[in-house]
Design a protein around this motif. Structure first.
Motif, PDB file in Angstrom:
ATOM      1  N   LYS A 210      73.455  79.475 -24.137  1.00  0.00           N
ATOM      2  CA  LYS A 210      73.447  80.874 -23.741  1.00  0.00           C
ATOM      3  C   LYS A 210      74.660  81.123 -22.862  1.00  0.00           C
ATOM      4  O   LYS A 210      75.013  80.300 -22.026  1.00  0.00           O
ATOM      5  CB  LYS A 210      72.173  81.171 -22.943  1.00  0.00           C
ATOM      6  N   LEU A 211      75.291  82.249 -23.105  1.00  0.00           N
ATOM      7  CA  LEU A 211      76.453  82.627 -22.323  1.00  0.00           C
ATOM      8  C   LEU A 211      75.977  83.555 -21.226  1.00  0.00           C
ATOM      9  O   LEU A 211      75.303  84.533 -21.478  1.00  0.00           O
ATOM     10  CB  LEU A 211      77.419  83.353 -23.260  1.00  0.00           C
ATOM     11  N   SER A 212      76.297  83.238 -19.982  1.00  0.00           N
ATOM     12  CA  SER A 212      76.020  84.220 -18.937  1.00  0.00           C
ATOM     13  C   SER A 212      77.218  84.247 -18.000  1.00  0.00           C
ATOM     14  O   SER A 212      78.199  83.549 -18.225  1.00  0.00           O
ATOM     15  CB  SER A 212      74.723  83.913 -18.209  1.00  0.00           C
ATOM     16  N   LYS A 213      77.104  85.005 -16.965  1.00  0.00           N
ATOM     17  CA  LYS A 213      78.275  85.243 -16.126  1.00  0.00           C
ATOM     18  C   LYS A 213      78.810  83.928 -15.546  1.00  0.00           C
ATOM     19  O   LYS A 213      78.082  83.226 -14.852  1.00  0.00           O
ATOM     20  CB  LYS A 213      77.905  86.214 -15.000  1.00  0.00           C
ATOM     21  N   ASN A 214      80.035  83.611 -15.871  1.00  0.00           N
ATOM     22  CA  ASN A 214      80.719  82.433 -15.355  1.00  0.00           C
ATOM     23  C   ASN A 214      80.090  81.096 -15.749  1.00  0.00           C
ATOM     24  O   ASN A 214      80.482  80.059 -15.232  1.00  0.00           O
ATOM     25  CB  ASN A 214      80.824  82.460 -13.829  1.00  0.00           C
ATOM     26  N   THR A 215      79.092  81.130 -16.606  1.00  0.00           N
ATOM     27  CA  THR A 215      78.469  79.859 -16.989  1.00  0.00           C
ATOM     28  C   THR A 215      78.099  79.863 -18.457  1.00  0.00           C
ATOM     29  O   THR A 215      77.906  80.907 -19.066  1.00  0.00           O
ATOM     30  CB  THR A 215      77.150  79.613 -16.217  1.00  0.00           C
ATOM     31  N   ILE A 216      78.017  78.652 -18.981  1.00  0.00           N
ATOM     32  CA  ILE A 216      77.424  78.470 -20.292  1.00  0.00           C
ATOM     33  C   ILE A 216      76.258  77.524 -20.092  1.00  0.00           C
ATOM     34  O   ILE A 216      76.427  76.427 -19.544  1.00  0.00           O
ATOM     35  CB  ILE A 216      78.446  77.871 -21.281  1.00  0.00           C
ATOM     36  N   SER A 217      75.078  77.974 -20.453  1.00  0.00           N
ATOM     37  CA  SER A 217      73.906  77.128 -20.272  1.00  0.00           C
ATOM     38  C   SER A 217      73.549  76.508 -21.606  1.00  0.00           C
ATOM     39  O   SER A 217      73.258  77.212 -22.566  1.00  0.00           O
ATOM     40  CB  SER A 217      72.717  77.956 -19.782  1.00  0.00           C
TER      41      SER A 217
ATOM     42  N   THR B  33      63.649  68.465 -24.434  1.00  0.00           N
ATOM     43  CA  THR B  33      62.912  68.821 -23.224  1.00  0.00           C
ATOM     44  C   THR B  33      62.844  70.324 -23.016  1.00  0.00           C
ATOM     45  O   THR B  33      62.112  70.794 -22.167  1.00  0.00           O
ATOM     46  CB  THR B  33      63.624  68.236 -21.995  1.00  0.00           C
ATOM     47  N   PHE B  34      63.605  71.064 -23.767  1.00  0.00           N
ATOM     48  CA  PHE B  34      63.792  72.487 -23.538  1.00  0.00           C
ATOM     49  C   PHE B  34      64.289  72.774 -22.135  1.00  0.00           C
ATOM     50  O   PHE B  34      63.946  73.758 -21.510  1.00  0.00           O
ATOM     51  CB  PHE B  34      62.524  73.287 -23.868  1.00  0.00           C
ATOM     52  N   GLY B  35      65.092  71.866 -21.627  1.00  0.00           N
ATOM     53  CA  GLY B  35      65.708  72.075 -20.332  1.00  0.00           C
ATOM     54  C   GLY B  35      67.212  72.018 -20.499  1.00  0.00           C
ATOM     55  O   GLY B  35      67.728  71.710 -21.579  1.00  0.00           O
ATOM     56  N   LEU B  36      67.911  72.306 -19.407  1.00  0.00           N
ATOM     57  CA  LEU B  36      69.365  72.268 -19.447  1.00  0.00           C
ATOM     58  C   LEU B  36      69.826  70.832 -19.582  1.00  0.00           C
ATOM     59  O   LEU B  36      69.198  69.918 -19.043  1.00  0.00           O
ATOM     60  CB  LEU B  36      69.939  72.855 -18.155  1.00  0.00           C
ATOM     61  N   ILE B  37      70.913  70.626 -20.264  1.00  0.00           N
ATOM     62  CA  ILE B  37      71.494  69.292 -20.352  1.00  0.00           C
ATOM     63  C   ILE B  37      71.974  68.892 -18.966  1.00  0.00           C
ATOM     64  O   ILE B  37      72.651  69.678 -18.290  1.00  0.00           O
ATOM     65  CB  ILE B  37      72.664  69.287 -21.344  1.00  0.00           C
ATOM     66  N   ASP B  38      71.606  67.710 -18.518  1.00  0.00           N
ATOM     67  CA  ASP B  38      71.929  67.216 -17.174  1.00  0.00           C
ATOM     68  C   ASP B  38      71.398  68.160 -16.098  1.00  0.00           C
ATOM     69  O   ASP B  38      71.894  68.193 -14.973  1.00  0.00           O
ATOM     70  CB  ASP B  38      73.444  67.049 -16.968  1.00  0.00           C
ATOM     71  N   LYS B  39      70.449  69.005 -16.477  1.00  0.00           N
ATOM     72  CA  LYS B  39      69.820  69.931 -15.532  1.00  0.00           C
ATOM     73  C   LYS B  39      70.796  70.916 -14.911  1.00  0.00           C
ATOM     74  O   LYS B  39      70.548  71.496 -13.868  1.00  0.00           O
ATOM     75  CB  LYS B  39      69.099  69.151 -14.418  1.00  0.00           C
ATOM     76  N   LYS B  40      71.970  71.069 -15.473  1.00  0.00           N
ATOM     77  CA  LYS B  40      72.816  72.138 -14.942  1.00  0.00           C
ATOM     78  C   LYS B  40      73.699  72.758 -16.038  1.00  0.00           C
ATOM     79  O   LYS B  40      73.995  72.130 -17.050  1.00  0.00           O
ATOM     80  CB  LYS B  40      73.652  71.669 -13.753  1.00  0.00           C
ATOM     81  N   SER B  41      74.083  73.992 -15.758  1.00  0.00           N
ATOM     82  CA  SER B  41      74.910  74.720 -16.704  1.00  0.00           C
ATOM     83  C   SER B  41      76.358  74.313 -16.529  1.00  0.00           C
ATOM     84  O   SER B  41      76.734  73.715 -15.527  1.00  0.00           O
ATOM     85  CB  SER B  41      74.805  76.213 -16.465  1.00  0.00           C
ATOM     86  N   ILE B  42      77.178  74.654 -17.520  1.00  0.00           N
ATOM     87  CA  ILE B  42      78.607  74.394 -17.411  1.00  0.00           C
ATOM     88  C   ILE B  42      79.245  75.600 -16.736  1.00  0.00           C
ATOM     89  O   ILE B  42      79.041  76.732 -17.171  1.00  0.00           O
ATOM     90  CB  ILE B  42      79.231  74.201 -18.806  1.00  0.00           C
TER      91      ILE B  42
ATOM     92  N   MET C 220      81.778  82.525 -26.680  1.00  0.00           N
ATOM     93  CA  MET C 220      81.631  81.133 -27.092  1.00  0.00           C
ATOM     94  C   MET C 220      81.090  81.069 -28.517  1.00  0.00           C
ATOM     95  O   MET C 220      80.410  81.971 -28.975  1.00  0.00           O
ATOM     96  CB  MET C 220      80.696  80.394 -26.145  1.00  0.00           C
ATOM     97  N   CYS C 221      81.440  79.987 -29.214  1.00  0.00           N
ATOM     98  CA  CYS C 221      80.983  79.798 -30.590  1.00  0.00           C
ATOM     99  C   CYS C 221      80.730  78.318 -30.803  1.00  0.00           C
ATOM    100  O   CYS C 221      81.501  77.482 -30.344  1.00  0.00           O
ATOM    101  CB  CYS C 221      82.091  80.190 -31.571  1.00  0.00           C
ATOM    102  N   TRP C 222      79.656  77.996 -31.533  1.00  0.00           N
ATOM    103  CA  TRP C 222      79.422  76.613 -31.917  1.00  0.00           C
ATOM    104  C   TRP C 222      80.179  76.315 -33.199  1.00  0.00           C
ATOM    105  O   TRP C 222      80.323  77.184 -34.049  1.00  0.00           O
ATOM    106  CB  TRP C 222      77.944  76.384 -32.188  1.00  0.00           C
ATOM    107  N   SER C 223      80.579  75.092 -33.340  1.00  0.00           N
ATOM    108  CA  SER C 223      81.039  74.652 -34.653  1.00  0.00           C
ATOM    109  C   SER C 223      79.826  74.666 -35.570  1.00  0.00           C
ATOM    110  O   SER C 223      78.728  74.313 -35.148  1.00  0.00           O
ATOM    111  CB  SER C 223      81.614  73.239 -34.550  1.00  0.00           C
ATOM    112  N   PRO C 224      79.995  75.079 -36.828  1.00  0.00           N
ATOM    113  CA  PRO C 224      78.832  75.159 -37.712  1.00  0.00           C
ATOM    114  C   PRO C 224      78.254  73.791 -38.069  1.00  0.00           C
ATOM    115  O   PRO C 224      77.142  73.712 -38.593  1.00  0.00           O
ATOM    116  CB  PRO C 224      79.358  75.857 -38.965  1.00  0.00           C
ATOM    117  N   THR C 225      78.973  72.703 -37.819  1.00  0.00           N
ATOM    118  CA  THR C 225      78.464  71.397 -38.229  1.00  0.00           C
ATOM    119  C   THR C 225      78.323  70.418 -37.067  1.00  0.00           C
ATOM    120  O   THR C 225      77.471  69.541 -37.096  1.00  0.00           O
ATOM    121  CB  THR C 225      79.389  70.755 -39.282  1.00  0.00           C
TER     122      THR C 225
END
Lengths: 328, 714
Positions: free
Chosen positions: B333-340, B346-355, B363-368
């Protein structure tokens, strides 16, 4: 096929009618003067002056001597075709929408619109041989069951025994022309789903075709009111006509004038569409009008037809020889 | 009673009317002295359904039990805690005291102004540690009955006997290898087979009011999702469409599947009561097969609408973008100043924190692969350049980045197999008054991810559309000025110069504003939608030749079937006229048209990826003649059968018509005499014509008018 463009009206066309011999064409328009044309070359023969409102409909007698017109000025008028003189004027309290001479031209059926307190009705008038003897009394008045909805067209059935009517309430009705009894109504299941705009019968009074805003035209048996065929058009149908020569029907219409797009005339589909009467398949179209088609008529010889449009033009088409060899 | 009557009556009884205070008169309850109150009607109408009315009350348990002395102190502490979450009503805090012992029971009720505040307070303070032995247990008052009814003893859930599920992929086993599509028109939603041989559709399933807004296929075509007031539902199955699962989410507005169709994301937003506030957004993630809600997200629309128009329009959908590949591992998810970035384990954030990425807007994911491309615009008035970066997930390592100068906007386009990323960069000209566009092309699969810059032949051309060839190395661009822009084709790979982008060709002055590649590549439709009235050009990019030019007047939508064999073009109800759809072959041959009034939607059922290896596919392509023979024979049979049926139908119609005509003719004959009578004995039309056929004779006539003699002089 090169059409002849007849520009004699200043307002949208409303109705077209050939005489029995097919040499004269009568046109009605929202301007107040019905016009007579030579059906062969489209030359204007003359006009009938006297109406004070849009003229909705007309009919000509078998001997081509008398013309009857129905108008929004709340009158229906009888004319001498030769001189263009008005012979008689029937006065109604509301606009006269459609007129039709009976077999033998001794009777005429006239429909009137709902107006103020008045409801839509069908009037039968006796037409005197000598205009001097003409009286304005109705022989019969048939009120519409739903009087607030307009009856758009009423015509005589076979042998003047019945009257067939159709209008805004989407139901076709057959009335007894003697007693005024309602004999039949069209089946709501198979019938039109929106206002019936036009009705045109075969030369032998055996069947008739109706056009409707539900974007279809339907063919009916005139005695039994059996639905025979349905022709699906993509656009609302304002006018219908049947070829007396071939098994073809032609539908005209298009988007409502007020909704016409300003960008491209193709969007409105202002085409006269030809269908095979039996197979119900579209076989061709004649383009040209710059607005919806309001009126269509086949020449009784089946070799030409004319169309009248919202654009104020009558287009007279003589078929090319290919037309008579269409195979599908 | 008129005022005058009242006055006279009062005078009669000796009452000073002006001294009487009407409101001070109380009638005994239930007594109306035979006068019906005229408020009654109003009162009855107002019997609306109310909630229990306790939605704004919470129950806080596990408080210390205190004696009267400490009562007030505890009350103050509680008020202090709960005033943070909303306004506690006056006398809204109620802590009952045991009359026998004088001690509190260890719980209290708190009434807030609004249910929202109560809900919030419940969520935030459940588990609050007042001290070591007192951990708050907070519940909504409304939930109390439910909680009280929990049975004391735990009952093992019954194991249901295993019922083999339906074959959800049955449609793929169609003998004629046809594809399905779903259409919505009027109140009806229909699933149809596209049957190009019969030149028509064959119905599969039809329902009125199947959905309340739209329908959507899952990405592999297994499910059809419908939207309702209560939530979303998925449908599918072997023979007909049965409901497989429901997902409860009131007033759901949008749905989105994960690419492997394991998860379903549902979205709901509510307009705020106060127009200055942002809308409330609620997003739920469900497991598609079990129907279990995996996680829900709540918040104001602002938090979910970065990069989109934001605010009024609600969130920019999809809020959660799924990583490529079929394993549905990550979503972001894209939000202000961060990408979560969340992981589905676990349905949690990776490493428990956003980038943290300052000012990121797209932002865009690679399709593969699990690679994110992101774009950060220029900042500080151009002091800090704009940047496009590729980030690997879950390691969060930046694979590549490129700084770009005087950029006004960027758009990222991934090629479908994740090999290339094209970034369209709009740059300001020196005067800053206008912009021009170029491309930065990333080759993801090559070492160090080389970047190439591509500029169009004419730098100032506006770029109208861009599209990668699916699974291919080519792309198409529409550029230039309306109304007749040019279309160019480029390739990333050529035999001559391997790793350089090369132009294949340009088509001049086309009426096109949209590009639709066939899902198998090679063919493309150059379409002129909207103000081009639905011009269609079917183009073969291998041969660089036009296969067909045609038109579907006013077409609004174009969609290839998943196999790339057929194309459907549709006119939806944005136009009033000629609603419906047309199906074409891949090379632009019109197959059939279907007209439907109030046509809203057409979507082909997607197919899962083929299991054939590229080698085997190539092998089939090579030996196509051998395989096609069988199908050609079948086609022949069908077309013969069709024309036979057609002839038969026509013959029947003609015969039926003849019967009518015969009947009419005999009636006409019967009535001949009566007709004559009505006409005063005049013989009617044709009968007369036969007897005395009119003849038109052309007569030549010569007349000598004058004769003069002239003498010719020699």
């Amino acid at each position: 096929m090169r059409p002849i463009l007849m520009k004699g009206h200043e307002r949208p066309l409303t109705f077209l009618r050939y005489n029995r011999d097919g040499d004269m064409l009568f046109s009605c328009a929202k301007d107040h003067t019905p016009t007579l044309w030579y059906a062969d070359n489209g030359e204007r023969h003359g006009t009938f002056r006297g109406h004070n409102g849009a003229v909705w409909c007309c009919d000509v007698s078998r001997d081509s001597l008398r013309l009857i017109t129905g108008s929004a000025d709340q009158t229906a008028k009888l004319w001498d075709v030769k001189t263009g003189q008005q012979l008689f004027s029937f006065k109604f309290g509301s606009p006269a929408r459609s007129v039709d001479f009976a077999l033998g031209d001794k009777l005429a059926v006239i429909t009137t619109d709902p107006f103020m307190e008045r409801t839509s009705a069908i009037h039968v008038k006796r037409i005197a041989e000598d205009p001097e003897d003409q009286v304005s009394d109705s022989v019969l008045v048939l009120p519409s069951p739903d009087g607030k909805k307009r009856i758009n067209r009423a015509v005589w059935g076979p042998l003047n025994q019945t009257i067939v009517s159709g209008g805004e309430d989407t139901v076709l009705r057959i009335w007894d022309a003697e007693t005024g009894k309602l004999l039949k109504e069209s089946d709501a299941e198979v019938g039109h789903k929106n206002t019936i705009t036009s009705l045109s019968k075969a030369a032998d009074d055996s069947h008739f075709i109706t056009g409707s805003l539900d974007k279809t035209a339907k063919l009916w048996d005139m005695r039994t009111l059996t639905l025979l065929k349905t022709y699906v058009s993509g656009v609302p149908v304002n006018a219908v006509s049947m070829s007396p020569l071939l098994d073809h029907v032609v539908l005209g219409g298009g988007q409502d004038a007020s909704a016409v797009t300003t960008t491209d005339h193709r969007a409105g589909k202002f085409e006269a569409k030809f269908y095979d009467k039996i197979l119900q398949e579209e076989i061709g179209g004649v383009k040209g009008h710059f607005g919806p088609i309001n009126a269509l008529a086949f020449n009784p010889d089946g070799k030409s037809f004319s169309s009248g449009g919202e654009d104020g033009y009558v287009r007279l088409h003589h078929f090319d020889s290919d037309y008579f060899n269409i195979r599908i | 009673m008129a005022t005058l009557d009242i006055d006279s009556r009062a005078a009669q009884l000796g009452i000073d009317w002006s001294q009487v205070h009407l409101d001070s008169i109380h009638l005994p309850p239930g007594e109306n002295f035979g006068i019906e109150s005229d408020d009654e009607g109003v009162y009855h109408d107002d019997q609306l359904e109310f909630d229990t009315g306790f939605g704004n009350i919470i129950v806080v348990d596990n408080l210390p039990t205190v004696a009267k002395v400490k009562f007030e102190k505890l009350e103050t502490v509680l008020k202090k805690i709960y005033n943070q979450f909303g306004v506690i009503k006056e006398n809204g805090l109620c802590m009952p005291v045991d009359p026998n012992t004088g001690l509190t029971f260890g719980y209290c009720f708190i009434e807030f102004n609004t249910p929202q505040e109560a809900q919030n307070a419940k969520e935030k303070t459940h588990g609050y540690k007042l001290d070591k032995s007192h951990i708050f247990s907070v519940n909504m008052f409304d939930d109390f009955d439910r909680l009280m009814n929990v049975k004391e003893e735990w009952e093992a859930p019954q194991t249901k006997p295993y019922v083999p599920g339906e074959n959800l992929q049955k449609w793929l086993t169609d003998e004629k290898a046809r594809d399905q599509l779903v259409i919505r028109s009027g109140p009806d939603t229909e699933v149809l087979w596209n049957d190009p041989r019969q030149k028509n559709t064959e119905p599969v399933h039809k329902r009125s009011y199947w959905t309340e807004s739209y329908v959507q296929w899952s990405p592999l075509g297994t499910y059809l999702v419908t939207l309702h007031k209560q939530g979303a539902a998925v449908w599918g199955g072997a023979d007909t469409f049965t409901r497989l699962m429901r997902y409860q989410h009131n007033m759901v507005k949008l749905v989105d599947f994960s690419p492997g169709e394991k998860y379903l994301v549902t979205y709901h937003s509510q307009e705020p009561s106060n127009p200055r506030d942002a809308s409330k957004v609620e997003i739920k993630v469900f497991d598609v097969r079990t129907g279990r809600m995996m996680r829900d997200f709540k918040g104001s629309a602002d938090e979910f609408s970065i990069g989109g128009p934001g605010g009024v329009a609600g969130a920019s959908w999809p809020v959660f973008r799924w990583a490529g590949g079929k394993d549905d591992k990550y979503f972001a998810k894209l939000s202000k100043n961060t990408i979560s970035v969340y992981e589905t384990e676990t349905f949690g954030l990776i490493d428990k924190k956003s980038i943290k990425v300052d000012n990121v807007v797209d932002m865009c994911w690679s399709p593969t692969d699990s690679i994110i491309s992101l774009f950060v615009p220029e900042q500080g008035g151009g002091n800090q350049p704009a940047k496009v970066a590729l980030v690997q997930i879950p390691s969060k390592v930046e694979l590549r980045q490129k700084n770009l100068f005087s950029v006004s906007d960027c758009k990222m386009y991934w090629q479908s197999s994740g090999e290339y990323l094209a970034v369209k960069v709009d740059r300001y000209t020196k005067t800053k008054k206008s912009t021009y566009s170029g491309f930065e092309l990333f080759r993801i699969k090559e070492r160090d991810i080389p970047i190439e810059v591509l500029e169009l032949d004419n730098k100032n051309d506006k770029i109208i559309a861009f599209a990668w060839e699916p699974k291919g190395h080519r792309f198409a661009v529409i550029h230039g000025d309306q109304p007749r822009p040019d279309v160019s084709f480029y390739t990333m790979k050529t035999t001559q110069h391997g790793g350089r982008v090369t132009k294949l060709g340009t088509l001049k002055a086309k009426q096109a504003n949209a590009l639709f590649w066939s899902p198998t590549g090679k063919y493309i439709i150059l379409a002129g939608l909207k103000n081009f009235n639905g011009q269609l050009e079917f183009f073969n990019v291998d041969e660089l030749e036009t296969m067909a030019t045609t038109e579907h007047f006013m077409a609004t939508d174009i969609e290839w079937d998943p196999t790339g064999r057929y194309v459907a073009t549709a006119v939806t109800s944005v136009h009033e006229m000629e609603n419906g759809f047309t199906v074409w072959s891949f090379n632009g041959k019109l197959l059939y048209r279907v007209l439907k009034d109030h046509f809203f939607q057409l979507t082909w059922r997607p197919r899962p990826a083929s299991f054939l290896s590229p080698e085997r596919e190539e092998n089939i392509a090579k030996n196509l003649k051998r395989y096609s023979r069988k199908y050609e024979a079948e086609d022949q049979d069908v077309s013969l059968q069709l024309s036979e049926q057609d002839r038969e139908k026509r013959r029947a119609l003609k015969e039926e018509w003849e019967r009518w005509v015969m009947q009419w003719k005999s009636l006409y004959e019967e009535e001949k005499l009566e007709r004559q009578n009505l006409r005063d004995g005049e013989i009617s039309d044709e009968e007369e014509d036969d007897d005395e056929a009119k003849e038109v004779k052309e007569v030549e006539f010569e007349d000598v008018i004058d004769v003069t003699e002239e003498v010719v002089e020699e």
